[in-house]
Write a protein that holds these residues in place. Structure first.
Motif, PDB file in Angstrom:
ATOM      1  N   ASN A  73      18.724  35.118  56.803  1.00 31.90           N
ATOM      2  CA  ASN A  73      18.174  35.501  55.984  1.00 31.90           C
ATOM      3  C   ASN A  73      16.231  34.732  55.269  1.00 31.90           C
ATOM      4  O   ASN A  73      15.539  35.497  55.451  1.00 31.90           O
ATOM      5  N   ALA A  74      16.844  33.286  54.937  1.00 30.13           N
ATOM      6  CA  ALA A  74      15.553  32.313  54.588  1.00 30.13           C
ATOM      7  C   ALA A  74      14.651  32.126  55.572  1.00 30.13           C
ATOM      8  O   ALA A  74      13.280  32.176  55.557  1.00 30.13           O
ATOM      9  N   LEU A  75      14.882  32.019  56.836  1.00 29.58           N
ATOM     10  CA  LEU A  75      14.504  31.879  57.989  1.00 29.58           C
ATOM     11  C   LEU A  75      13.409  33.163  57.870  1.00 29.58           C
ATOM     12  O   LEU A  75      12.445  33.031  58.223  1.00 29.58           O
ATOM     13  N   GLN A  76      14.128  34.250  58.329  1.00 32.16           N
ATOM     14  CA  GLN A  76      13.446  35.441  58.260  1.00 32.16           C
ATOM     15  C   GLN A  76      12.351  35.656  57.546  1.00 32.16           C
ATOM     16  O   GLN A  76      10.479  36.367  58.319  1.00 32.16           O
ATOM     17  N   GLN A  77      12.244  34.857  55.828  1.00 28.49           N
ATOM     18  CA  GLN A  77      11.475  35.444  55.213  1.00 28.49           C
ATOM     19  C   GLN A  77      10.494  34.606  56.010  1.00 28.49           C
ATOM     20  O   GLN A  77       9.349  34.521  55.776  1.00 28.49           O
ATOM     21  N   ALA A  78      10.864  33.337  55.861  1.00 29.50           N
ATOM     22  CA  ALA A  78       9.335  31.914  56.341  1.00 29.50           C
ATOM     23  C   ALA A  78       8.718  32.824  56.978  1.00 29.50           C
ATOM     24  O   ALA A  78       7.385  32.705  57.137  1.00 29.50           O
ATOM     25  N   ILE A  79       9.250  33.861  58.603  1.00 33.45           N
ATOM     26  CA  ILE A  79       8.406  33.661  59.508  1.00 33.45           C
ATOM     27  C   ILE A  79       7.398  34.942  59.367  1.00 33.45           C
ATOM     28  O   ILE A  79       6.760  35.241  60.095  1.00 33.45           O
ATOM     29  N   ALA A  80       8.730  36.047  58.523  1.00 30.91           N
ATOM     30  CA  ALA A  80       7.700  37.217  57.828  1.00 30.91           C
ATOM     31  C   ALA A  80       6.495  36.464  57.327  1.00 30.91           C
ATOM     32  O   ALA A  80       5.365  37.533  58.231  1.00 30.91           O
ATOM     33  N   GLN A  81       6.463  35.652  56.704  1.00 28.45           N
ATOM     34  CA  GLN A  81       5.178  35.328  56.252  1.00 28.45           C
ATOM     35  C   GLN A  81       3.841  34.260  57.520  1.00 28.45           C
ATOM     36  O   GLN A  81       2.760  34.961  57.356  1.00 28.45           O
ATOM     37  N   TRP A  82       4.517  33.738  57.859  1.00 27.89           N
ATOM     38  CA  TRP A  82       3.836  32.848  58.568  1.00 27.89           C
ATOM     39  C   TRP A  82       4.918  32.605  60.636  1.00 27.89           C
ATOM     40  O   TRP A  82       5.274  32.011  60.807  1.00 27.89           O
ATOM     41  N   PRO A  83       4.155  34.334  60.786  1.00 26.79           N
ATOM     42  CA  PRO A  83       4.802  34.493  62.548  1.00 26.79           C
ATOM     43  C   PRO A  83       4.542  33.131  63.305  1.00 26.79           C
ATOM     44  O   PRO A  83       5.689  33.649  63.995  1.00 26.79           O
ATOM     45  N   ASP A  84       3.901  32.764  63.303  1.00 29.96           N
ATOM     46  CA  ASP A  84       3.291  31.122  64.524  1.00 29.96           C
ATOM     47  C   ASP A  84       3.633  30.355  63.881  1.00 29.96           C
ATOM     48  O   ASP A  84       3.759  29.307  64.746  1.00 29.96           O
ATOM     49  N   TYR A  85       5.242  30.270  63.377  1.00 27.19           N
ATOM     50  CA  TYR A  85       5.468  28.902  62.619  1.00 27.19           C
ATOM     51  C   TYR A  85       6.669  28.411  63.710  1.00 27.19           C
ATOM     52  O   TYR A  85       7.814  29.217  63.648  1.00 27.19           O
ATOM     53  N   ALA A  86       6.042  27.669  63.958  1.00 29.46           N
ATOM     54  CA  ALA A  86       7.065  27.629  65.763  1.00 29.46           C
ATOM     55  C   ALA A  86       8.090  26.226  65.202  1.00 29.46           C
ATOM     56  O   ALA A  86       9.551  27.018  65.964  1.00 29.46           O
ATOM     57  N   LEU A  87       7.962  26.055  64.204  1.00 24.22           N
ATOM     58  CA  LEU A  87       9.938  25.292  63.887  1.00 24.22           C
ATOM     59  C   LEU A  87      10.274  26.390  63.445  1.00 24.22           C
ATOM     60  O   LEU A  87      11.602  25.506  63.269  1.00 24.22           O
ATOM     61  N   ALA A  88       9.774  27.051  62.570  1.00 25.93           N
ATOM     62  CA  ALA A  88      11.014  27.869  62.042  1.00 25.93           C
ATOM     63  C   ALA A  88      11.267  28.501  63.263  1.00 25.93           C
ATOM     64  O   ALA A  88      12.922  29.418  62.810  1.00 25.93           O
ATOM     65  N   HIS A  89      11.058  29.440  63.687  1.00 20.46           N
ATOM     66  CA  HIS A  89      11.466  29.868  65.212  1.00 20.46           C
ATOM     67  C   HIS A  89      12.724  29.121  64.880  1.00 20.46           C
ATOM     68  O   HIS A  89      14.139  29.818  65.924  1.00 20.46           O
ATOM     69  N   SER A  90      12.700  28.327  65.602  1.00 19.83           N
ATOM     70  CA  SER A  90      13.350  27.456  66.201  1.00 19.83           C
ATOM     71  C   SER A  90      14.374  26.549  65.445  1.00 19.83           C
ATOM     72  O   SER A  90      15.897  26.937  66.216  1.00 19.83           O
ATOM     73  N   ASP A  91      14.281  26.429  64.381  1.00 13.23           N
ATOM     74  CA  ASP A  91      15.356  26.584  63.226  1.00 13.23           C
ATOM     75  C   ASP A  91      16.655  27.742  62.807  1.00 13.23           C
ATOM     76  O   ASP A  91      17.612  27.799  62.783  1.00 13.23           O
TER      77      ASP A  91
END
Length: 537
Positions: A80-98
């Motif tokens: 949930n936390a990581l998906q919230q981060a990606i919702a704001q920065w969809p191109d955040y590669a590090l968050a997608h990896s995590d």
């Protein structure tokens, strides 16, 4: 059998995104990162809450919260936390990896690979997403795709040792030994005392290292300040090299020293393990009889001691048109761990309370997790040697599965275990007396279960295969309910990936001269004594 290698990545844009943080928020965030690294959950939580109070819903703070939840195995919270981060920065590669790591931990493998691949798409010039993707592809058996990803990581970061090491491992598993040799040696050119590179070279067991390699390895071992992990891995490699050169006293000294160091990291307690085995036997005796006797017919479990020929027998079976060789799978352990987490009890406490329906549900869960191995062939092998301890559990959970218990001369098998570095610690193979005790427990338990279910469990002797391969292979196929396939006689021609230390050996025709223990004389008397064999001294 591989261990994580170490190395440094060059600075790259695949890094935490700190845009929009005030100086105070940045200070809190850095404190949170240090606390997560040190395992201080409460301190990390306070620092992240302070960060979010100053910069509400900042994606980097949410990403770190995801990491914090992952460390505590709160998988849903991490996602949930990581998906919230990606919702704001969809191109955040590090968050997608995590996110991929969190999804994998939650058992969502398809989603995890989608996230890792998305990270590679978003940061195609960053080595770490490709390395993460390659590492996980390799762990889950997609060796050819893993090689491509790891090669990309190496091109992007030529000095990153872990990519070179894992690339070498993947190439070995694919049978591309010349390329694997080159990858390991490229790692040694960067770091001559890289234990993982020496381990990889030594594990290409059909290619003895040279006298020049022995000199280089000896020189590397004399370097001051070696990391313990490197010293241990190089000690095992030196033992293998000396044995190949007929230097048996030097081989024994090197292996004894390496095993002593390995045992110091995490001692094995034979008495505690024996008590655990007794408890498992008692609990297994109270398991209910399965109502769906055919459940699990798709699976052939191969169990026994490590280094006893289990990979060879898997290679024989995997040459059959109806069988996929899946190697050492974590799925059975995952299913039982999931149930333990659900019940909040360890396996031994809930085993006897589980009903027939419970065991059927767990069997179906195992078949769900392993379905990827049956996409092109109807049956698959699961070759994790230590699953012998779960022989009773398998009777309740997957009663239709075959269990092949591979046996080799116990002195040879025990000595071969002593020569092999195992990375899952503590391990029984660090002393000859512990090896003997482990063999005794294993043989006694399997004798009980095989006598109770001879149609489900076959004791398969390695030496019998050496003496009459055609007969033994036909008998093995018949036990597994498989029609004879002549390809099984030419098992070494099979092109499957082999993800164990025997990857090179099983790609050769049958080798009949596999005995080595006799060269060590009385040095192996502790093993002989523990096995009830006459000693030499």
């Amino acid at each position: 059998m591989s261990s994580p290698a170490t190395g440094q990545l060059p600075p790259h844009r695949f890094e935490p995104n700190l845009a929009g943080l005030t100086p105070a928020a940045l200070q809190h965030l850095q404190a949170a990162a240090h606390a997560i690294r040190d395992g201080a959950e409460e301190a990390a939580r306070r620092a992240l809450d302070a960060t979010l109070a100053l910069t509400p819903a900042h994606p980097e703070a949410l990403r770190l919260y995801g990491l914090l939840h992952s460390r505590a195995q709160r998988h849903a919270d991490a996602r949930n936390a990581l998906q919230q981060a990606i919702a704001q920065w969809p191109d955040y590669a590090l968050a997608h990896s995590d996110l991929g790591n969190a999804q994998q931990a939650a058992g969502e493998l398809d989603a995890a690979f989608a996230s890792w691949r998305e990270a590679c798409t978003l940061a195609p010039d960053a080595p770490m997403p490709w390395f993460n993707l390659g590492r996980n592809l390799q762990q889950h058996g997609d060796t050819h795709a893993a090689i491509e990803a790891l090669q990309r990581a190496h091109v992007l970061a030529p000095g990153f040792l872990p990519a070179l090491i894992l690339l070498g491992d993947a190439l070995v598993h694919a049978g591309r030994f010349d390329e694997a040799d080159a990858s390991y040696r490229a790692a040694l050119a960067l770091h001559p005392a890289c234990g993982d590179a020496w381990r990889g070279l030594a594990n290409i067991k059909t290619r003895p290292l040279s006298a020049a390699d022995r000199e280089r390895l000896g020189a590397a071992l004399r370097q001051p300040g070696l990391a313990v992990a490197d010293r241990i891995a190089m000690g095992f490699a030196l033992g293998k090299l000396c044995e190949d050169h007929g230097l048996y006293e030097a081989a024994f000294v090197a292996l004894n020293e390496a095993n002593t160091r390995l045992r110091q990291l995490a001692p094995w307690h034979a008495g505690a393990f024996h008590a655990h085995v007794e408890a498992m036997l008692a609990a297994s005796a109270r398991l209910p009889t399965a109502t769906h006797a055919a459940l699990g017919h798709e699976v052939i479990f191969i169990v026994g001691l490590p280094r006893s020929g289990s990979t060879l027998f898997e290679q024989v079976l995997a040459a059959h048109a109806e069988v996929e060789g899946a190697s050492e799978l974590p799925d059975l352990e995952q299913v039982l761990s999931e149930e333990s987490a659900r019940r909040r009890q360890p396996l031994l406490q809930w085993m006897s309370a589980a009903t027939t329906d419970d065991w059927q549900r767990l069997g179906l869960r195992y078949l769900e997790l392993t379905a990827r191995w049956r996409l092109s062939r109807p049956r698959h092998t699961d070759k994790l040697p230590s699953n012998w301890l779960l022989g009773g559990v398998l009777g309740a959970m997957l009663p239709g599965a075959c269990i092949v218990d591979v046996r080799r001369d116990p002195l040879e098998a025990g000595w071969s275990c002593y020569k092999q570095q195992f990375y899952r610690l503590p391990h029984f193979a660090c002393t000859l007396t512990d090896i003997a005790a482990y063999i005794g427990d294993y043989q006694r338990v399997m004798a009980i279960w095989q006598a109770a279910a001879p149609r489900r469990i076959r004791i398969q002797h390695y030496e019998a295969l050496l003496a009459d391969p055609a007969h033994e292979i036909r008998e093995l196929l018949a036990f597994c309910g498989l029609p004879f396939d002549p390809a099984c006689l030419d098992y070494h021609r099979a092109t499957r990936n082999v993800r164990t230390a025997s990857a090179a050996q099983v790609r050769q025709p049958l080798q009949r001269d596999t005995t080595r223990a006799g060269h060590y004389g009385a040095r192996l008397d502790p093993l002989r004594f523990g096995l009830g064999m006459p000693t030499i001294r």
